[in-house]
Design a protein around this motif. Structure first.
Motif, PDB file in Angstrom:
ATOM      1  N   GLU A   1      -5.329  29.644   1.244  1.00 35.23           N
ATOM      2  CA  GLU A   1      -4.563  29.904   0.026  1.00 35.23           C
ATOM      3  C   GLU A   1      -4.289  31.398  -0.154  1.00 35.23           C
TER       4      GLU A   1
ATOM      5  N   ARG B   1      -1.578  32.321   2.215  1.00 32.86           N
ATOM      6  CA  ARG B   1      -0.296  31.767   1.792  1.00 32.86           C
ATOM      7  C   ARG B   1       0.333  32.598   0.677  1.00 32.86           C
TER       8      ARG B   1
ATOM      9  N   ARG C   1       3.741  34.677   0.771  1.00 37.42           N
ATOM     10  CA  ARG C   1       4.797  34.345  -0.187  1.00 37.42           C
ATOM     11  C   ARG C   1       5.377  35.601  -0.825  1.00 37.42           C
TER      12      ARG C   1
ATOM     13  N   ALA D   1       9.232  31.323  -0.048  1.00 38.23           N
ATOM     14  CA  ALA D   1       8.748  30.081   0.546  1.00 38.23           C
ATOM     15  C   ALA D   1       9.839  29.027   0.548  1.00 38.23           C
TER      16      ALA D   1
ATOM     17  N   ASP E   1       2.183  27.849  10.511  1.00 39.93           N
ATOM     18  CA  ASP E   1       1.665  29.118  10.015  1.00 39.93           C
ATOM     19  C   ASP E   1       0.161  29.018   9.852  1.00 39.93           C
TER      20      ASP E   1
ATOM     21  N   PRO F   1      -1.904  29.930   7.310  1.00 40.18           N
ATOM     22  CA  PRO F   1      -2.451  29.336   6.094  1.00 40.18           C
ATOM     23  C   PRO F   1      -2.480  27.807   6.147  1.00 40.18           C
ATOM     24  N   SER F   2      -1.460  27.193   6.695  1.00 40.89           N
ATOM     25  CA  SER F   2      -1.445  25.730   6.766  1.00 40.89           C
ATOM     26  C   SER F   2      -2.546  25.206   7.675  1.00 40.89           C
TER      27      SER F   2
ATOM     28  N   THR G   1      -5.963  25.551   5.925  1.00 37.99           N
ATOM     29  CA  THR G   1      -6.109  24.563   4.857  1.00 37.99           C
ATOM     30  C   THR G   1      -6.336  23.173   5.428  1.00 37.99           C
TER      31      THR G   1
ATOM     32  N   HIS H   1       1.900  23.871   1.831  1.00 37.09           N
ATOM     33  CA  HIS H   1       1.703  24.421   3.180  1.00 37.09           C
ATOM     34  C   HIS H   1       2.549  23.740   4.251  1.00 37.09           C
TER      35      HIS H   1
END
Length: 922
Positions: A187, A190, A194, A199, A218, A220-221, A224, A268
């Motif tokens: 998070e 991300r 952003r 985004a 990416d 962050p995805s 997560t 994400h």
């Protein structure tokens, strides 16, 4: 090798190619920058010597990062009076030389100098390697890293299970801490990304069923997704392995994790959705337990599937919905197949959950479903069919008990309601027509009172047996489900709509009740005769006829067609139920004839094709059981084979005749082909039945059998060839050649496998015997076949004539042996007189052929006579000279000499007459 070592090995193997490729890309990038610098240095040196620079004078400083060129812009218009072109600069490799003191001036009309060729185009290099670099440096590394993190979280829980280092609560706590750390890191990254670039909007429309899969993953995805997977595994371990939390708390925590996954995937993108669902779905495989619980697995899969389908609906990712449906169906069947405790109830509940999620999230224009067009929607249909498959498997595994059967019936009602309410899901009703009858075939009845039946095994009686439903429940289910499908199908066909919607309901209303009737008949009677079931079939046929009549009078012609076809099939079933087992083939063939007849009275669309389909079903039935019935009987000719093959042959011929009145299409040709094929099979099976005394399964063949087949097939080929000549249809010609080839094989079998000299079997009487059937009659049919061929098929005529001569000589030879040796022929018992008789018979045959050739004016017969004479000469000089003695040897040579001299005299007169005859114009 342990799971940890395998995972480490996989990561190492994936890391080395990634590192190598990244290094390769970096080297290429620096090489490009070096070329750009060389080009700029060359341009500066040329400018220093007073030559037009290759770049603008106010060149930008050399960037320290990657070189990025702007897109090409249109060239500005040139001024009206252009200045004189300067001298052409030297080549790049001569840039270090000083220029000459005075350059000669060029004439005004000289051609303008060419612009300097650039040494390197940085934009082209970027375009060439951008995709490759993105795949290696931006995708592979992220995916491998995310996979490593996800496996690390799962293996942390597994390590806590296998190594008793800390308490259960601390083990789960460490897993949850790792999950929180991964989610927090994802998070934070991300939000930082952003702020740098906007985004993707949540309302962006999907570009097809696999939208979102082509994006660059990416970091962050991935973080997560790994955190979500670890959280699922930790909560599941706390509930299933250590019983730290009750089922209610586990449900709430898993549901909360699912909601968190939903929100995170919305932010994400697809990487989280794919890895999160797959990782959570395989968690029960990675974390084992000594006491597995099917309800725990079902709870986990239901929560994960709900989250995945919700994300798929919001982001319009059809691929994610498809993965979720496959995962739920796979787990529902896995619980049943591996006999996990409480699997029947858990898998049934899982099927109902999938059906509810399909209705809420996938059904078009229902609740929160997508707004699609009127065409069939495959994802929602698969969801409904998957729910039916799971509940049907649970009902069968539960021995069709009361509770599993109730769950399946509830799923059936739900699917039919969805198909009625949502027209794009109409085709899901076809699964009901197939799976509902399947339950009847697996129905387990309770033991009869007073029997000693009991469950076997060491644990017999320790566990309660599921309550088995009686014959009354069986009939209630059969009648109720059949009436439900008939009513729903008729109502749906009457409502009308698009073509597929109407056809889907009509097929459900006809196929479902018919399959229910067949399944009940097979389960209760074991395919024996049953007058009550025949009466039920007649009643069902009457209902189908009424429905077809009502539908055909309206604009719903296709629905009427399907119900009319169902009525004919049900009439055939009534005939099958009332008579012996083999009547199924006869009934289906007559049903095909009936459908063809109905198509001439009421030309509804699809009836001709359905008639051909029934004919193909009959062919499949013959392939499965060639004898039609297990015991065709011992009576020659008039036995079950005559009914099983003869009636379908006449039925198909009649159907082809009826269909020919309204056109020549593939349906008519199918009936025509099957009529010819069944006639051939009738001959083959009847001859075998006759030759082996009723035992068509006897091993081997006999001379009489192959000879009779050759006669029948030869006559069949002659008739088809004549029919082809009259009608001009190549189809008959092709089939005639195929049957003729089979006849040739049967005839030549008498000279090979069933040769009378090799088998030692009796050939019969003096004149009317097996030799007449095996050689003489096929020889005559071969001559007739050659005679009915058109002039253009000269090679076929010649081959048939040659076969006839070979078979005729074989018959003459074997018949001579029959006269000398009796019924059983033995090559070791051939006497000198018999050997001489061969030569005499061959000479007479040659003379007969010559006479017929002269009488008919046939050069072919005269050449055949010459061939027979050559064979006789070879026999006399090569065999008779050594094997015969005394007067027989002399008579053999004298007879041969007289015949040859006579033939020579005849040929001399014939040739002289042909030379004296005047020749016509060419």
């Amino acid at each position: 090798m342990a799971m940890d070592e395998w995972a480490l090995l996989i990561l190492v193997v994936l890391a080395f190619p990634v590192m190598t490729l990244v290094a390769f890309v970096l080297v290429l990038k620096h090489r490009g920058r070096i070329r750009v610098l060389e080009a700029r240095v060359a341009a500066l040196e040329a400018q220093a010597f007073g030559i037009v620079p290759a770049v603008p004078p106010a060149a930008a400083p050399i960037p320290s990062g990657p070189v990025t060129l702007a897109p090409f812009a249109p060239r500005p218009p040139e001024p009206a009076t252009a200045p004189p072109e300067p001298a052409r600069p030297p080549a790049l490799h001569d840039v270090t030389r000083p220029p000459p003191l005075s350059a000669p001036s060029q004439p005004e009309d000289a051609a303008p100098p060419l612009p300097p060729r650039p040494g390197f185009d940085a934009g082209q290099l970027k375009e060439r390697f951008a995709g490759f670099e993105e795949k290696v440096g931006a995708r592979w590394t992220v995916w491998v890293g995310g996979l490593a993190l996800a496996l690390g979280g799962v293996f942390l829980v597994r390590f806590a299970v296998e190594q008793d280092l800390i308490g259960p609560g601390m083990r789960v706590g460490l897993g949850l801490l790792l999950a929180v750390a991964l989610l927090t890191g994802g998070e934070v990254l991300r939000r930082r990304a952003r702020r740098e670039e906007p985004a993707e909007p949540l309302s962006a429309p999907a570009a097809g069923p696999f939208a979102g899969l082509g994006r660059v993953p990416d970091v962050p995805s991935i973080l997560t997704a790994a955190g979500t997977m670890t959280a699922f595994g930790s909560i599941y371990a706390a509930y299933e392995l250590y019983h730290l939390i009750p089922p209610q708390a586990a449900f709430l925590l898993l549901a909360a994790t699912g909601v968190a996954t939903l929100l995170a995937a919305l932010l994400h993108g697809p990487a989280l959705a794919a890895l999160g669902f797959i990782g959570a779905a395989v968690t029960p495989f990675l974390i084992t337990s000594k006491d597995p619980n099917a309800w725990g697995v079902a709870l986990l899969i239901a929560a994960v599937a709900a989250s995945a389908l919700a994300v798929a609906r919001v982001r319009r990712w059809a691929w994610l919905a498809l993965i979720a449906i496959i995962g739920v169906v796979a787990w529902g069947l896995t619980l049943v197949v591996f006999d996990v405790p409480q699997a029947v109830s858990a898998s049934g509940a899982l099927g109902l959950v999938l059906l509810a999620l399909t209705a809420l999230l996938l059904a078009p224009r229902l609740f929160w479903g997508p707004d699609t067009g009127p065409r069939p929607e495959p994802i929602s249909i698969l969801g409904a069919v998957g729910a039916l498959v799971i509940t049907a498997a649970a009902a069968v595994d539960g021995l069709v008990g009361g509770m599993p059967l109730s769950v399946f019936v509830l799923a059936v009602v739900g699917v039919l309601a969805l198909a009625w309410r949502v027209k794009p899901m109409t085709l899901a009703a076809l699964a009901v027509a197939v799976l509902a009858p399947a339950i009847l075939t697996r129905w387990v009845f309770p033991p009869l009172p007073g029997t000693a039946m009991a469950p076997a095994g060491p644990m017999a009686g320790a566990l309660p047996e599921p309550a088995r439903l009686s014959i009354g429940h069986f009939m209630v289910y059969a009648f109720g489900m059949g009436a439900l499908m008939l009513g729903a199908g008729l109502a749906g066909a009457w409502r009308g709509g698009r073509f597929l919607v109407l056809v889907g309901w009509a097929v459900t209303g006809t196929l479902g009740p018919v399959l229910m009737l067949i399944a009940a008949y097979a389960r209760l009677t074991e395919l024996d005769r049953s007058v009550p079931f025949a009466a039920l079939a007649l009643a069902l046929a009457f209902l189908f006829t009424l429905a077809a009549e009502r539908l055909s009078r309206s604009v719903r012609a296709y629905g009427g067609t399907i119900f009319a076809a169902g009525a004919v099939v049900t009439l055939a079933l009534a005939l099958t139920f009332a008579l012996e087992k083999g009547w199924l083939t006869v009934g289906l063939a007559l049903a095909a004839l009936g459908v063809a007849w109905i198509s001439t009275l009421r030309p509804l669309p699809g009836l001709r094709a359905f008639s051909a389909a029934l004919a193909l079903v009959v062919l499949g039935r013959i392939v499965w059981l060639p004898t039609i019935a297990v015991d065709p009987g011992a009576t020659p000719i008039f036995n079950w084979l005559l009914w099983g093959y003869g009636v379908p042959a006449f039925a198909f011929a009649g159907a082809a005749f009826l269909l020919a009145k309204s056109g020549d299409d593939w349906s008519r040709r199918v009936h025509e082909s099957l009529a010819l094929l069944f006639a051939v099979m009738l001959a083959a099976t009847e001859v075998r039945h006759l030759a082996h005394g009723g035992d068509i399964y006897a091993s081997g063949t006999r001379l009489f059998e192959t000879g009779l087949l050759a006669c029948i097939y030869g006559a069949y080929a002659v008739g088809l060839s004549r029919l082809a000549t009259i009608t001009g249809r190549g189809f008959y010609r092709l089939f005639s050649d195929l049957v003729a080839a089979i006849a040739v094989l049967c005839a030549l079998n008498g000279l090979g496998e069933n040769n009378p000299f090799a088998t030692g079997e009796s050939v019969g009487g003096v004149l009317f015997n097996d030799l007449l059937v095996a050689f003489a009659l096929p020889a005559g049919l071969a001559l007739v076949f050659a005679g009915v061929q058109p002039v253009a098929r000269a090679k076929v005529k010649l081959a048939a004539g040659g076969l006839a001569i070979v078979l005729a000589l074989a018959y003459i030879t074997f018949e001579v042996s029959r006269l000398f040796q009796g019924e059983v022929l033995d090559p070791d018992q051939i006497s000198s007189a018999e050997w001489y008789a061969y030569s005499a018979a061959w000479l007479v045959s040659g003379m007969v052929l010559l006479g017929i050739g002269l009488w008919r004016g046939s050069r072919t017969l005269r050449l055949a006579s010459a061939a027979v004479m050559v064979a006789t000469v070879l026999k006399v000089f090569l065999s008779d000279m050594a094997d015969l003695e005394g007067v027989l040897r002399a008579v053999s040579f004298i007879g041969l000499g007289l015949v040859l001299v006579a033939m020579g005299w005849v040929y001399q007169r014939l040739l002289a007459r042909e030379k004296a005859a005047p020749r016509g114009p060419d």
